[in-house]
Design a protein around this motif. Structure first.
Motif, short mmCIF file in Angstrom:
data_model
loop_
_atom_site.label_atom_id
_atom_site.label_comp_id
_atom_site.label_asym_id
_atom_site.label_seq_id
_atom_site.Cartn_x
_atom_site.Cartn_y
_atom_site.Cartn_z
N PHE A 1 -9.59 -2.44 -4.52
CA PHE A 1 -8.64 -1.58 -4.87
C PHE A 1 -7.78 -0.98 -3.55
O PHE A 1 -6.69 -0.62 -3.60
CB PHE A 1 -9.63 -0.44 -5.50
N VAL A 2 -8.57 -0.82 -2.54
CA VAL A 2 -7.87 -0.32 -1.28
C VAL A 2 -6.83 -1.11 -0.68
O VAL A 2 -5.96 -0.82 -0.32
CB VAL A 2 -8.85 0.02 -0.27
N SER A 3 -7.22 -2.46 -0.75
CA SER A 3 -6.27 -3.61 -0.39
C SER A 3 -4.73 -3.48 -1.35
O SER A 3 -3.71 -3.50 -0.79
CB SER A 3 -6.69 -4.94 -0.57
N GLY A 4 -5.21 -3.39 -2.52
CA GLY A 4 -4.04 -3.03 -3.66
C GLY A 4 -3.30 -1.79 -2.94
O GLY A 4 -1.93 -1.84 -3.03
N ILE A 5 -3.86 -0.76 -2.83
CA ILE A 5 -3.26 0.55 -2.49
C ILE A 5 -2.37 0.36 -1.15
O ILE A 5 -1.35 0.66 -1.17
CB ILE A 5 -4.10 1.68 -2.11
N GLN A 6 -2.85 -0.60 -0.13
CA GLN A 6 -2.36 -0.59 1.03
C GLN A 6 -0.94 -1.45 0.91
O GLN A 6 0.11 -1.14 1.43
CB GLN A 6 -3.22 -1.32 2.18
N LEU A 7 -1.19 -2.51 0.21
CA LEU A 7 0.05 -3.37 -0.10
C LEU A 7 0.98 -2.67 -0.94
O LEU A 7 2.23 -2.79 -0.47
CB LEU A 7 -0.48 -4.80 -1.16
N TYR A 8 0.74 -1.91 -1.67
CA TYR A 8 1.73 -1.06 -2.64
C TYR A 8 2.36 0.16 -1.53
O TYR A 8 3.66 0.05 -1.62
CB TYR A 8 0.98 -0.22 -3.77
#
Length: 442
Positions: free
Chosen positions: A413-420
């Motif tokens: 989830f954190v990785s997805g937020i960072q990519l976004y």
């Protein structure tokens, strides 16, 4: 007024010769049955066929009307139906019922056939054909004020109304027969399952009574055996949350001067429990608070003979049960528990007549037996330790797996937020990117 009996007789003959037929047939399972209806009068312009399944399984059947090789009407898996067929040719028409889809259920079908003329009447006989010219009769009818044609039309209307009444009565009889069949089938089904349910309930009750009786008999045999011979007891008990479990041991045999109790919590919560031993006077001679394991030796001569209570207290726990492994040994004055080995040795009356070497052999054998008992005690303790360690490892394994999965989802989830967020920094029209770059949405 002699014309009235003649007219009634003529009406009766008309009713008998009408083009109306009704049958109740049984179609066996896996069978295909046809019934032939000849049409030989050119006055018959239409044929009406009404059918209804009144008994058998799901009350459905396949229906067909054939003329030669032509299929005029075909229906599948129907309960009832009504069809009017235009009779374009004279010949034999087949009314067929197909029950080949059913493996074991017969079907009872009620059906009616009406041959009607172009006006929709089922009258086959022309009343006028039975009459003859009688000038005197016609003159008398004119004197009364009724013509022959009016009288004939009135009786035709009466006959048509009677035909409709008979038709509706036949339909109602078919409905009543079908409802009666359904009620009988439901009654049989409810009676069968109620009887089966009653038999099962009685069987389960008898089985429970037999199991309870066998358990009580077995328990009484075990108690008799334990109280008579055993000097070593090994138990694994489950103490429910908020409960206290006690076990009582009779210590009235003069041979037993002490007893030893070892316990260990092998599963549940923090592997801790309260433990106490109560002497026959009701005084707690041992009390442990929130212990995982312990070993205690109680002197019977000092605390008195009688029934001792060994209790495990899990009342401090709200929802966690505890599994406890316990051992108890009844010791003699030498600190040995021989499990009645000394009884066999004392009963040997000839031993006193033998030499001193036999007493040495007896002493050595007793020592070997004591050492074997000690080995058995240590092995039981090691098994308890192994069981507790296994339980701890399994709970740790489950805990590590659960938190690892949670950690993995959080990282994804954190990785997805960072990519976004990184992507929005490179987009000019992104409001999130503008906010990150300037601290404002606009």
């Amino acid at each position: 007024m002699h014309f009235i009996p003649w007219v009634l007789a003529l009406l009766g003959s008309t009713i008998v010769l009408a083009g109306e037929y009704d049958l109740t047939v049984e179609v066996a399972a896996g069978k295909f049955q046809c019934f032939y209806q000849p049409v030989t009068d050119v006055r018959h312009k239409t044929m009406e066929v009404d059918y209804q399944v009144i008994d058998g399984a799901d009350l459905n059947i396949n229906f067909m009307v054939l003329f030669g090789a032509d299929v005029l009407i075909q229906e599948t898996m129907k309960t009832d139906g009504s069809h009017k067929i235009e009779l374009k040719q004279l010949g034999d028409y087949q009314v067929c019922f197909d029950n080949t889809f059913s493996i074991q259920s017969r079907k009872i079908v009620f059906f009616e056939i009406f041959l009607m003329d172009e006006n929709g009447n089922v009258e086959d006989t022309d009343i006028a054909s039975f009459g003859h010219n009688d000038a005197n009769f016609a003159e008398r009818m004119q004197q009364i004020g009724i013509t022959i044609s009016e009288f004939h039309a009135s009786f035709n209307r009466i006959k048509a109304s009677l035909n409709k009444v008979e038709y509706h009565q036949s339909i109602l009889r078919a409905y009543e027969a079908r409802d009666r069949a359904i009620m009988n089938a439901n009654f049989d089904r409810v009676s069968f399952w109620s009887l089966l349910n009653s038999i099962i309930l009685i069987g389960v009750g008898v089985l429970q009574d037999l199991m309870d009786l066998s358990y009580l008999l077995c328990f009484s045999i075990v108690l008799a055996f334990v109280s008579g011979q055993q000097e070593e007891f090994i138990l694994a008990v489950v103490v429910d949350p908020g409960k206290i479990e006690c076990f009582f041991q009779d210590l009235t045999n003069p041979k037993h001067v002490a007893f030893e109790v070892d316990y260990q919590v092998t599963d549940g919560g923090e592997h801790d429990i309260n433990f106490f031993i109560r002497n026959p006077s009701g005084v707690n001679v041992v009390r442990d608070e929130r212990k995982t394991d312990a070993n205690h030796r109680i002197d019977v001569l000092q605390n008195g003979r009688g029934d001792y209570a060994v209790c495990f207290d899990n009342s401090f726990s709200i929802q966690t049960k505890k599994t406890v492994f316990m051992e108890m040994y009844l010791l003699d004055e030498k600190g040995n528990y021989l499990n009645s080995y000394d009884v066999f040795a004392d009963n040997n009356k000839a031993r006193q007549m033998l030499s001193m070497q036999l007493s040495d052999f007896d002493r050595i054998t007793t020592k070997v037996k004591s050492n074997l008992n000690r080995i058995e005690q240590l092995q039981a303790q090691l098994r308890a330790v192994e069981s507790r360690d296994r339980s701890t490892m399994e709970s740790n394994f489950e805990r590590v797996n659960r938190w690892s999965v949670i950690n993995l989802f959080v990282m994804l989830f954190v990785s997805g937020i960072q990519l976004y967020l990184i992507r929005t920094l490179f987009e000019d029209n992104s409001k999130v990117g503008k906010f990150i770059r300037s601290g404002k949405l606009n």
